[in-house]
Scaffold this active site. Structure first.
Site, PDB file in Angstrom:
ATOM      1  N   PRO A  56       0.905  -1.409  -0.516  1.00 35.24           N
ATOM      2  CA  PRO A  56      -0.064  -0.211   0.003  1.00 35.24           C
ATOM      3  C   PRO A  56       0.805   1.720   0.297  1.00 35.24           C
ATOM      4  O   PRO A  56       1.801   1.226   0.339  1.00 35.24           O
ATOM      5  CB  PRO A  56      -0.908  -0.061   1.435  1.00 35.24           C
ATOM      6  CG  PRO A  56       0.373  -1.138   2.568  1.00 35.24           C
ATOM      7  CD  PRO A  56       0.590  -2.503   1.190  1.00 35.24           C
ATOM      8  N   ASN A  57       0.480   2.313  -0.888  1.00 35.85           N
ATOM      9  CA  ASN A  57       1.021   3.528  -1.023  1.00 35.85           C
ATOM     10  C   ASN A  57       2.225   3.967  -1.863  1.00 35.85           C
ATOM     11  O   ASN A  57       2.797   4.926  -1.899  1.00 35.85           O
ATOM     12  CB  ASN A  57       0.964   4.501   0.042  1.00 35.85           C
ATOM     13  CG  ASN A  57      -0.593   4.230   1.546  1.00 35.85           C
ATOM     14  OD1 ASN A  57      -1.250   4.801   1.030  1.00 35.85           O
ATOM     15  ND2 ASN A  57      -0.759   3.894   2.563  1.00 35.85           N
ATOM     16  N   ARG A 107       5.567  12.263  -2.993  1.00 37.61           N
ATOM     17  CA  ARG A 107       5.721  12.569  -1.407  1.00 37.61           C
ATOM     18  C   ARG A 107       7.092  11.232  -0.770  1.00 37.61           C
ATOM     19  O   ARG A 107       7.751  11.438  -1.265  1.00 37.61           O
ATOM     20  CB  ARG A 107       3.867  11.777  -1.199  1.00 37.61           C
ATOM     21  CG  ARG A 107       3.108  12.129  -1.765  1.00 37.61           C
ATOM     22  CD  ARG A 107       2.443  13.382  -0.939  1.00 37.61           C
ATOM     23  NE  ARG A 107       1.068  13.779  -2.268  1.00 37.61           N
ATOM     24  CZ  ARG A 107       0.168  12.391  -2.015  1.00 37.61           C
ATOM     25  NH1 ARG A 107       0.221  11.726  -1.328  1.00 37.61           N
ATOM     26  NH2 ARG A 107      -0.480  12.375  -3.082  1.00 37.61           N
ATOM     27  N   TYR A 144      12.380   8.330   1.031  1.00 34.54           N
ATOM     28  CA  TYR A 144      11.692   7.347   0.025  1.00 34.54           C
ATOM     29  C   TYR A 144      12.752   7.148  -0.852  1.00 34.54           C
ATOM     30  O   TYR A 144      12.820   6.640  -2.349  1.00 34.54           O
ATOM     31  CB  TYR A 144      10.980   6.907  -0.165  1.00 34.54           C
ATOM     32  CG  TYR A 144       9.560   6.978   1.055  1.00 34.54           C
ATOM     33  CD1 TYR A 144       9.960   4.913   1.342  1.00 34.54           C
ATOM     34  CD2 TYR A 144       8.523   7.195   1.674  1.00 34.54           C
ATOM     35  CE1 TYR A 144       9.508   5.029   3.154  1.00 34.54           C
ATOM     36  CE2 TYR A 144       7.775   6.675   3.577  1.00 34.54           C
ATOM     37  CZ  TYR A 144       8.302   5.559   3.405  1.00 34.54           C
ATOM     38  OH  TYR A 144       7.535   5.169   4.725  1.00 34.54           O
ATOM     39  N   ASN A 191       7.980  -5.400  -1.376  1.00 33.39           N
ATOM     40  CA  ASN A 191       8.056  -4.280  -0.957  1.00 33.39           C
ATOM     41  C   ASN A 191       6.445  -5.010   0.594  1.00 33.39           C
ATOM     42  O   ASN A 191       4.904  -4.318  -0.906  1.00 33.39           O
ATOM     43  CB  ASN A 191       8.164  -3.114  -1.050  1.00 33.39           C
ATOM     44  CG  ASN A 191       8.249  -2.390   0.151  1.00 33.39           C
ATOM     45  OD1 ASN A 191       7.489  -2.336   1.328  1.00 33.39           O
ATOM     46  ND2 ASN A 191       8.704  -1.785  -0.561  1.00 33.39           N
ATOM     47  N   ALA A 241       3.360  -0.514   5.025  1.00 31.97           N
ATOM     48  CA  ALA A 241       2.973  -0.751   6.127  1.00 31.97           C
ATOM     49  C   ALA A 241       2.326  -2.558   6.079  1.00 31.97           C
ATOM     50  O   ALA A 241       2.561  -2.152   7.703  1.00 31.97           O
ATOM     51  CB  ALA A 241       1.964   0.181   6.765  1.00 31.97           C
ATOM     52  N   HIS A 282       4.008  -4.737   8.907  1.00 34.13           N
ATOM     53  CA  HIS A 282       3.940  -4.740  10.544  1.00 34.13           C
ATOM     54  C   HIS A 282       2.916  -4.840  11.361  1.00 34.13           C
ATOM     55  O   HIS A 282       2.552  -5.665  12.660  1.00 34.13           O
ATOM     56  CB  HIS A 282       4.808  -3.343  10.657  1.00 34.13           C
ATOM     57  CG  HIS A 282       5.655  -2.415  10.021  1.00 34.13           C
ATOM     58  ND1 HIS A 282       6.688  -3.175  10.109  1.00 34.13           N
ATOM     59  CD2 HIS A 282       5.348  -1.646   9.596  1.00 34.13           C
ATOM     60  CE1 HIS A 282       7.348  -2.146   9.264  1.00 34.13           C
ATOM     61  NE2 HIS A 282       6.441  -0.921   8.789  1.00 34.13           N
ATOM     62  N   GLU A 323      12.316 -10.009   1.138  1.00 31.64           N
ATOM     63  CA  GLU A 323      11.497  -8.695   1.289  1.00 31.64           C
ATOM     64  C   GLU A 323      12.336  -7.270   1.537  1.00 31.64           C
ATOM     65  O   GLU A 323      13.761  -7.907   1.624  1.00 31.64           O
ATOM     66  CB  GLU A 323      10.618  -8.715   3.204  1.00 31.64           C
ATOM     67  CG  GLU A 323      10.308  -7.520   3.952  1.00 31.64           C
ATOM     68  CD  GLU A 323      10.010  -8.356   4.506  1.00 31.64           C
ATOM     69  OE1 GLU A 323      10.664  -8.903   5.692  1.00 31.64           O
ATOM     70  OE2 GLU A 323      10.132  -7.061   5.914  1.00 31.64           O
ATOM     71  N   HIS A 325      13.141  -2.990   2.477  1.00 35.71           N
ATOM     72  CA  HIS A 325      12.240  -1.832   2.414  1.00 35.71           C
ATOM     73  C   HIS A 325      12.861  -1.071   1.612  1.00 35.71           C
ATOM     74  O   HIS A 325      14.159  -0.813   1.843  1.00 35.71           O
ATOM     75  CB  HIS A 325      12.185  -1.431   4.123  1.00 35.71           C
ATOM     76  CG  HIS A 325      11.372  -2.928   4.525  1.00 35.71           C
ATOM     77  ND1 HIS A 325      10.040  -2.105   3.916  1.00 35.71           N
ATOM     78  CD2 HIS A 325      10.904  -3.739   5.029  1.00 35.71           C
ATOM     79  CE1 HIS A 325       9.287  -3.934   5.161  1.00 35.71           C
ATOM     80  NE2 HIS A 325      10.389  -4.839   5.575  1.00 35.71           N
ATOM     81  N   ARG A 331      13.963   4.288  11.686  1.00 40.80           N
ATOM     82  CA  ARG A 331      12.728   4.995  12.350  1.00 40.80           C
ATOM     83  C   ARG A 331      11.693   4.303  13.203  1.00 40.80           C
ATOM     84  O   ARG A 331      12.597   4.214  14.389  1.00 40.80           O
ATOM     85  CB  ARG A 331      11.364   4.787  11.042  1.00 40.80           C
ATOM     86  CG  ARG A 331      12.054   4.644   9.622  1.00 40.80           C
ATOM     87  CD  ARG A 331      11.544   4.934   8.044  1.00 40.80           C
ATOM     88  NE  ARG A 331      10.605   5.514   8.121  1.00 40.80           N
ATOM     89  CZ  ARG A 331      10.352   5.815   7.430  1.00 40.80           C
ATOM     90  NH1 ARG A 331       9.786   4.218   6.964  1.00 40.80           N
ATOM     91  NH2 ARG A 331       8.854   6.158   7.562  1.00 40.80           N
TER      92      ARG A 331
HETATM   93  O1  CA2 Z   1      10.709   1.855   2.994  1.00 36.01           O
HETATM   94  C1  CA2 Z   1      10.211   1.332   3.283  1.00 36.01           C
HETATM   95  O2  CA2 Z   1      10.236   0.438   2.180  1.00 36.01           O
HETATM   96  C2  CA2 Z   1       8.328   0.594   3.882  1.00 36.01           C
HETATM   97  O3  CA2 Z   1       8.394  -0.736   3.347  1.00 36.01           O
HETATM   98  C3  CA2 Z   1       7.322   2.443   2.942  1.00 36.01           C
HETATM   99  C4  CA2 Z   1       6.257   1.436   3.849  1.00 36.01           C
HETATM  100  C5  CA2 Z   1       6.666   2.151   4.940  1.00 36.01           C
HETATM  101  O4  CA2 Z   1       4.743   1.309   6.191  1.00 36.01           O
HETATM  102  C6  CA2 Z   1       7.184   1.122   5.763  1.00 36.01           C
HETATM  103  O5  CA2 Z   1       7.659   1.283   7.178  1.00 36.01           O
HETATM  104  C7  CA2 Z   1       8.991   0.943   5.094  1.00 36.01           C
HETATM  105  C8  CA2 Z   1       5.391   2.740   3.897  1.00 36.01           C
HETATM  106  C9  CA2 Z   1       4.549   2.739   1.781  1.00 36.01           C
HETATM  107  C10 CA2 Z   1       4.434   4.004   1.336  1.00 36.01           C
HETATM  108  O6  CA2 Z   1       4.915   4.368   0.259  1.00 36.01           O
HETATM  109  C11 CA2 Z   1       4.994   6.389  -0.020  1.00 36.01           C
HETATM  110  C12 CA2 Z   1       5.667   7.009  -0.269  1.00 36.01           C
HETATM  111  C13 CA2 Z   1       5.622   8.403  -0.995  1.00 36.01           C
HETATM  112  C14 CA2 Z   1       5.584   8.746  -0.328  1.00 36.01           C
HETATM  113  C15 CA2 Z   1       4.347   8.658   0.968  1.00 36.01           C
HETATM  114  C16 CA2 Z   1       3.799   6.894   0.791  1.00 36.01           C
END
Ligand code: CA2
Length: 158
Positions: free
Chosen positions: A10-11, A18, A23, A79, A82, A85, A103, A105, A112
């Site tokens: 997701p996201n 963003r 990221y 990947n 979220a 977790h 996996e 990240h 974090r």
């Molecule tokens: O570091 C990673 O790849 C994560 O899997 C990214 C997830 C986060 O919840 C994990 O803890 C770590 C979040 C993905 C959301 O991606 C975005 C990218 C750009 C802007 C907003 C969100």
């Protein structure tokens, strides 16, 4: 050419648009190109997908498991975002499918918030790549390829 599934949670469709400080600036389309180029150099094709729905990711892990069992794929780079977790369904799907998963990240989740320090997926992953930015995807594709070439070199839970 065997397939490498690259599945994104997701996201991650927002990547590059963003939170660039966390990221980076590469988009998910850039990541797809990176994976495809890396896989091509290793003799594989990539099936690259993103979903904001947990059940769809479960369906895709099952599909990747069937393709891998049939010899048409070598496993998946995942990947889980979220869902790493929170989800029990994703590790259950990986275990049920007997699917080799690396996996990834993008960020170093261990630097974090505390809630990002544990991933349910890591328990069933062949390996985990954390904190290399989007380059981690290329490392994961490479790692999956190498695990296939050296089947006794990996860990217990592959
Ligand atoms: O570091 C990673 O790849 C994560 O899997 C990214 C997830 C986060 O919840 C994990 O803890 C770590 C979040 C993905 C959301 O991606 C975005 C990218 C750009 C802007 C907003 C969100």
């Amino acid at each position: 050419m065997p397939t490498v599934y690259v599945l994104n949670g997701p996201n991650l469709n927002l990547l590059g648009r963003r939170e660039p400080a966390v990221y980076g600036t590469a988009t998910l389309a850039d990541v797809e190109r990176l994976c495809a180029d890396t896989a091509a150099g290793l003799g594989h094709t990539v099936d690259f997908r993103q979903s904001n729905r947990e059940g769809e990711l479960v369906d895709w892990l099952q599909e990747a498991g069937a393709a891998t069992a049939a010899g048409d794929a070598i496993g998946a780079v995942l990947n889980p975002a979220a869902y790493s977790h929170t989800s029990i369904a994703l590790p259950d799907a990986i275990e049920g499918a007997g699917l080799p998963v690396v996996e990834v990240h993008i960020s170093n989740v261990h630097r974090r918030e505390d809630f990002r320090h544990h991933s349910h997926v890591s328990r069933v992953a062949a390996g985990v790549v954390v904190g290399f930015g989007v380059l981690g995807y290329a490392l994961a594709v490479r790692g999956l390829h190498e695990l296939g070439r050296h089947p006794t070199a990996g860990g217990l839970f592959r």
